[in-house]
Design an enzyme around this catalytic site. Structure first.
Site, PDB file in Angstrom:
ATOM      1  CD  GLU A 155      -3.033  -1.078   2.431  1.00 11.53           C
ATOM      2  OE1 GLU A 155      -2.988  -0.001   2.907  1.00 11.53           O
ATOM      3  OE2 GLU A 155      -3.254  -2.211   2.665  1.00 11.53           O
ATOM      4  CE1 TYR A 221     -10.601  -1.717   3.174  1.00  7.90           C
ATOM      5  CE2 TYR A 221     -11.938  -3.196   1.894  1.00  7.90           C
ATOM      6  CZ  TYR A 221     -10.853  -2.825   2.689  1.00  7.90           C
ATOM      7  OH  TYR A 221      -9.639  -3.993   2.645  1.00  7.90           O
TER       8      TYR A 221
END
Length: 476
Positions: A155, A221
């Protein structure tokens, strides 16, 4: 729903240990469940350990997280919890032992996560020697501990302290070499990826990554949160009316429908796309109690959960209990197809069984590969808010499979349904035993305990392969 023949094909393929759990065509659905292992340290009813996992509600369980060193080696973040060495708790061993209860369950080790960041991934991916060391370490780790594959959670390439401008390209090289290293052992390779177009375009060359990944977990999300100027719902299915009218094209990206359509148009095959859904909500403190609709101003993060203890976040198990104890106003946002709630100046946008049912149906309608959950410990696993444990996960299973056991095995023994007929002798060796009177029924004996299973319709338990197989191929 899956057709009867497609379902049998799916189950047979899985039961025969096909290397990739991703379906051919649209015959398969996956439920990929992340377990944040640190939740075992939560207080009271929020404490969540391996023993709290229901192995029949997920097709894949993901152990989160392992770390990565600058050298390319894997790092066990919590050796005391994860390993057995020096009096450790052996959590990884117990996690993978869940496959003894559900023999078609797959387990994955996740490497990375938000807290691990991007810098070390960037360093490893840019160096051929470090990549080779990483691949070798991953293979050894999976073999040693009995995992079925690895989930790469970088990430994100090209973002967050990356050192190389070539992260996007290096990510593909890393995936390619990982796949080559894992393939001889039939290990799965999956990845959790940035989902929204503006971010995904920076990190992901989608057509190039597809051949190397068995499944692609879209983190659909955190699409809205306290970092925005106005309150918004964590993971809306569709754009709000206000967002849809945004002429810049920016805000219409922040919803599940836009994310899925972007990935499909960019070249991702639908059967490899796994829609990520949150089992938590994002909380805000409103600027005024009267300004309580989506798009209202706020002054920052809202309350923390009793168990997760992170300001701005409430797990569903925390939120549902809070709503039983306090008077919250619960509303439904019709355009976005998700709920929100508020009490005085506290506001939360979240998912509930109704909104997750709609997302699961969206997966069915668009022939996607399934649903990914972040994360198990935030469902109401203790049934403190109702009569059924794991209400969110059960609802997802209901829509995707029209049943509660996605693996296709119906446990004949459970906490409230004792074994009938056969019982393993106390001195029976650990392993599988077929029912003497019913070829489609089998048992797993362990320490005198009997775990009972039924093969899917049309299949019988094969004593040679120790798996369910077509009836015509099994000698009864």
């Amino acid at each position: 729903m899956c057709s009867g023949s497609g379902l049998v094909g799916l189950l047979l393929g899985t039961l025969l240990m096909v290397a990739s759990s991703s379906a051919q065509g649209n015959s398969s659905k996956n439920v990929i469940c992340y377990h944040g292992t640190w939740s075992v340290y939560r207080p009271g009813m929020g404490k969540f350990g391996v023993e709290d996992i229901d192995p029949f509600l997920c097709t894949h369980l993901v152990y989160a997280f392992l770390g990565i060193e600058e050298t390319g080696q894997l790092r066990v973040i919590d050796p005391y919890l994860d390993l057995e060495d020096n009096g450790g708790r052996g959590n990884i061993k117990r996690f993978n032992a869940l496959k003894l209860v559900n023999p078609v369950l797959k387990t994955l080790a996740a490497v990375g996560g938000w807290n691990e960041g991007s810098k070390k991934f960037s360093m490893v991916a840019s160096d051929p020697l470090k990549r080779a060391r990483f691949v070798d370490d991953v293979v050894r780790f999976l073999q040693r501990h009995g995992f079925d594959g690895m989930d790469l959670d970088w990430e994100y390439p090209g973002q967050r302290h990356s050192l190389e401008n070539a992260d996007r390209e290096n990510f593909i090289t890393l995936l390619k070499e990982l796949k080559e290293g894992l393939k001889p052992f039939s290990f799965l390779l999956t990845a959790a990826v940035a989902s929204v177009q503006f971010s995904a375009e920076i990190s992901n060359d989608i057509p190039a990554m597809v051949p190397y990944l068995d499944l692609i977990n879209l983190m659909a999300y955190d699409l809205h949160g306290p970092w925005d100027k106005a309150v918004g719902i964590n993971a809306p299915l569709y754009a709000s009316e206000r967002e849809a009218q945004d002429a810049t094209g920016w805000w219409p990206q922040f919803n599940v429908d836009a994310i899925v359509k972007y990935w499909l148009q960019a070249g991702a095959p639908p059967e490899k796309l796994i829609l990520g859904v949150p089992f938590y909500g994002r909380t805000y403190t409103l600027a005024t109690a009267e300004g309580n609709q989506p798009g209202s101003p706020h002054i920052g993060k809202g309350i923390a959960g009793k168990y997760s203890r992170e300001p701005g976040v409430l797990g569903y198990n925390e939120l549902c209990k809070l709503m039983q104890q306090e008077e919250w106003t619960q509303e439904w946002e019709p355009a976005q197809q998700v709920p929100f709630a508020f009490r005085q100046r506290q506001w939360v946008g979240y998912d509930d069984p109704r909104s997750l049912s709609l997302k699961a149906q969206y997966v069915m309608d668009h022939h996607l590969g399934g649903i990914m959950i972040w994360s198990l410990e935030s469902d109401d696993f203790q049934a403190t808010c109702g009569q059924q444990a794991y209400p969110l996960l059960h609802e997802i299973n209901r829509v995707l499979f029209d049943r509660d056991t996605p693996s296709g095995l119906t446990p004949a023994s459970s906490k409230d349904k004792p074994n009938e007929g056969f019982s393993c002798p106390a001195d029976a060796p650990e392993g599988y035993v077929r029912d003497p009177d019913n070829c489609s029924k089998f048992y797993y004996c362990s320490g005198g305990k009997t775990n009972s299973f039924d093969c899917p319709s049309g299949l019988n338990f094969d004593l040679i392969t120790k798996r369910c197989n077509y009836s015509g191929s099994v000698k009864c």
